[in-house]
Design an enzyme around this catalytic site. Structure first.
Site, PDB file in Angstrom:
ATOM      1  N   TYR A   7       0.878  -1.179   0.000  1.00 59.53           N
ATOM      2  CA  TYR A   7       0.000   0.000   0.000  1.00 59.53           C
ATOM      3  C   TYR A   7       0.913   1.225   0.000  1.00 59.53           C
ATOM      4  CZ  TYR A   7      -3.769   2.995   1.836  1.00 59.53           C
ATOM      5  OH  TYR A   7      -4.675   3.988   2.036  1.00 59.53           O
TER       6      TYR A   7
ATOM      7  N   ARG B 224      -6.613   9.784 -10.832  1.00 61.85           N
ATOM      8  CA  ARG B 224      -5.840  10.587  -9.867  1.00 61.85           C
ATOM      9  C   ARG B 224      -5.295   9.643  -8.808  1.00 61.85           C
ATOM     10  NH1 ARG B 224      -7.079  11.995  -4.480  1.00 61.85           N
ATOM     11  NH2 ARG B 224      -5.772  10.194  -4.597  1.00 61.85           N
TER      12      ARG B 224
ATOM     13  N   LYS C 177      -5.734  -1.473  -1.815  1.00 62.64           N
ATOM     14  CA  LYS C 177      -6.724  -1.080  -0.797  1.00 62.64           C
ATOM     15  C   LYS C 177      -7.582  -2.252  -0.354  1.00 62.64           C
ATOM     16  CE  LYS C 177      -6.781   3.492  -0.016  1.00 62.64           C
ATOM     17  NZ  LYS C 177      -7.490   4.688   0.386  1.00 62.64           N
TER      18      LYS C 177
ATOM     19  N   GLU D 117     -12.410   5.009  -5.419  1.00 62.07           N
ATOM     20  CA  GLU D 117     -11.021   5.264  -5.042  1.00 62.07           C
ATOM     21  C   GLU D 117     -10.271   5.999  -6.154  1.00 62.07           C
ATOM     22  OE1 GLU D 117      -9.734   4.411  -2.080  1.00 62.07           O
ATOM     23  OE2 GLU D 117      -7.843   5.285  -2.695  1.00 62.07           O
ATOM     24  N   ASP D 118      -9.636   7.104  -5.800  1.00 67.98           N
ATOM     25  CA  ASP D 118      -8.741   7.806  -6.719  1.00 67.98           C
ATOM     26  C   ASP D 118      -9.350   8.150  -8.072  1.00 67.98           C
ATOM     27  OD1 ASP D 118      -6.946   7.917  -4.700  1.00 67.98           O
ATOM     28  OD2 ASP D 118      -5.458   6.573  -5.558  1.00 67.98           O
TER      29      ASP D 118
ATOM     30  N   ASP E 208     -13.374   6.979  -0.540  1.00 66.69           N
ATOM     31  CA  ASP E 208     -12.389   7.011   0.541  1.00 66.69           C
ATOM     32  C   ASP E 208     -11.555   8.290   0.533  1.00 66.69           C
ATOM     33  OD1 ASP E 208     -11.243   5.703   2.815  1.00 66.69           O
ATOM     34  OD2 ASP E 208      -9.405   5.596   1.636  1.00 66.69           O
TER      35      ASP E 208
ATOM     36  N   ASN F 151       0.479  12.523  -0.588  1.00 62.44           N
ATOM     37  CA  ASN F 151       1.186  11.259  -0.863  1.00 62.44           C
ATOM     38  C   ASN F 151       1.645  11.235  -2.320  1.00 62.44           C
ATOM     39  OD1 ASN F 151       0.678   9.956   1.649  1.00 62.44           O
ATOM     40  ND2 ASN F 151      -1.415   9.590   1.017  1.00 62.44           N
TER      41      ASN F 151
END
Ligand code: NAI
Length: 528
Positions: A44, A123, A141, A212-213, A235, A376
């Site tokens: 991760y 992203r 994840k 997610e993303d 998330d 991050n």
């Protein structure tokens, strides 16, 4: 572990673990469950960032399902076929779950999917559009649901919507395996996402879908569209909000401050920032403030400067509630001088943005400034822990998105630890709770409850040492407590139901523990 530790390169460690996952699945889970602190960074964040960038070059097999733009009209069939055929290695590898047990609660005679993590790769962390390489983030994840909370791995599905990519480097790379065309957009994009969601709901009505993303032009819209139609959440928006609110509540125990006295400046006004701002405002409202007053405690900077009323024209929709009636400021230094924040939260993806001058100006305003560089991976962090400690003379209360090493405080020689605002403290427990209660929706107050509860179970000793969260190595115990509290809240809100005979908090704790996946054991699969 010896073999793993003998490998120096993080990406090679990632490949090693992913290979183990296929070759000896139970050992893989046993290792991760018993040493999450040591191993999680290699499946991760931060390593998963590089893994996504180089996904098409890695020798590891794909563990999830790609739904591509070319599957339009046949998405449901692809999901079902893939789950049956391509994911069979997983149920074989974690033989603990009998097929009959997995089928319980599933529709159409198929086996149950309790959780799906889906990205469109636009992203990825702070790394931008990685196209089909985004699969790595869904795969990473989804593992945490099992490792951190105990969801049975054979009920977990990673998905990547391959809608093309606008990443030139990938489009020109002969080895790139995703669709080599520009991203779908507009109606065609929405139609594919819609078909995916409809087919997921038809196939697995109770499955929790984690977004997610996604890029922020789609993330907010998709969440709004589906959040009341079944159990789902984003998330980056909601999970990040909960972990950051938990960090803030713990930080206030360190500074002896009150939530209602805080003024928070966000550097970055995207999914993470706006989600955090809204949840902090929700928590402030609980102290008796009006919604407006609470929102006015959160200020945002984006790439064009301070978000404020004079910029309303042309401001992205999600920033509008935070466009307050204050004077425009072009840069972070002038915004700090004008707003005098007690806390500074970095969610900008601009590595190094919190310079020595910025940290010092926060110190001039606050005895113990709260500084959270959350971007991050590590290269994008607004400052490092070492810098924040040195520039603040050890006064900073710190949390970052990526892990940093501890630092020895110069003035007293005490070793101080950075807190990692790791979403893994929250979303796995929340997902497990949603699955165990067959929740019909995931509402924001569940994230608020999770944040408050996570901070409450962090001990004073941990907070004094800088951690702000409980020990990651006790994540499974932490998750049991959080899962129980969220289950109770879901049931109390009428969003889901308790299993027969489960009434008290103790009943829930026992029920959850007995349903956690433990490698090599059969018992856990009775429901999931
Ligand atoms: P996003 O792309 O939605 O938002 C980024 C924001 O930064 C945009 O509002 C943009 O205008 C702003 N920005 C860009 N350049 C800027 C500049 N020079 N000055 C000020 N603002 C600028 O991204 P998202 O989802 O909000 O994520 C941001 C970062 O937060 C990422 O690096 C992500 O990895 C990190 N993150 C950390 C988490 C954690 O610590 N647990 C969880 C989720 C995200």
């Amino acid at each position: 572990m010896d073999a793993f530790r003998a490998i120096a390169d993080p990406l090679e460690r990632y490949v090693y673990l992913r290979t183990l996952q296929r070759g000896d699945t139970e050992t893989f889970y046993r290792a991760l469950i018993s040493r999450p602190l040591e191993l999680m960074p290699f499946v991760y964040t931060p390593t998963v960032g590089e893994a996504c960038e180089r996904y098409h070059e890695l020798p590891t097999p794909v563990n999830g399902v790609y739904v591509t733009a070319d599957d339009a009209g046949a998405v449901g069939a692809k999901l079902r076929r893939h789950w049956k055929e391509e994911m069979a290695w997983l149920s074989r590898g974690v033989g603990g779950a009998s097929a009959a047990a997995r089928a319980e609660g599933a529709s159409h005679g198929d086996e149950r999917v309790a959780v799906a993590v889906v990205t469109d790769g636009e992203r990825i962390l702070g790394l931008g559009d990685l196209g089909a390489g985004g699969m790595g983030i869904s795969e990473g994840k989804i593992l945490l649901y099992t490792v951190c909370a105990g969801v049975h791995p054979s009920t977990c599905l990673p998905v990547c919507l391959d809608v093309g990519t606008n990443n030139k480097k990938l489009l020109e790379d002969p080895n790139y395996k995703g669709l080599k065309r520009e991203r779908l957009k507009g109606e065609a994009y929405d139609a594919l996402v819609d078909e995916f969601m409809r087919e997921m709901r038809a196939w697995q009505p109770n499955c929790l879908v984690q977004f997610e993303d996604f890029g922020n032009s789609n993330a907010f819209r998709i969440l709004e569209k589906y959040r009341t139609t079944g159990p789902c959440f984003n998330d980056d928006i909601q999970g990040t909000a909960a972990i950051t609110l938990a960090a803030l509540l713990s930080a206030l125990r360190a500074t002896k401050g009150r939530l209602e006295d805080q003024k928070i400046l966000f550097y970055g006004a995207g999914e993470a920032g706006v989600g955090i701002g809204e949840l902090i405002a929700m928590a402030m409202e609980k102290t008796g403030m009006s919604h407006k007053e609470a929102m006015e405690r959160c200020y945002f900077m984006d790439s064009k400067g301070l978000v404020c009323k004079s910029r309303l024209d042309g401001l992205q929709h999600h920033k509008i509630p935070f466009a307050h009636d204050v004077e425009y400021q072009p840069d972070l230094a002038s915004a700090i001088a004008a707003i005098e924040p007690t806390a500074l939260i970095g969610v900008s993806t601009i590595g190094g943005a919190f310079t020595q001058d910025i940290v010092k100006s926060m110190c001039a305003l606050n005895e113990r400034p709260i500084i959270f560089p959350l971007s991050n991976p590590t290269s994008k962090a607004e400052c490092t822990f070492e810098q924040a400690m040195e520039w603040s003379d050890g006064r900073v209360v710190f949390a970052s998105g990526s892990p940093f090493d501890p630092v020895v405080r110069k003035r007293d020689g005490v070793k101080v630890f950075p807190a990692q605002a790791n979403n893994a403290y929250v979303f796995p427990a929340l997902g497990f709770a949603a699955a165990l209660t067959d929740a019909s929706q995931v509402t924001d107050d569940l994230f608020l409850a999770a944040a408050e509860s996570l901070s409450a179970i962090t001990s004073d000793t941990e907070i004094d040492a800088g951690h702000l969260f409980p020990d990651m190595n006790s994540i499974r115990d932490v998750s049991v407590t959080l899962t129980a509290e969220i289950c109770e809240m879901i049931v109390a809100r009428g969003l889901g139901h308790a299993p027969k005979g489960v009434k008290t908090h103790e009943d829930w704790l026992e029920y959850i523990q007995s349903h956690q996946y433990h490698p090599g054991e059969e018992r856990l699969a009775s429901k999931l």
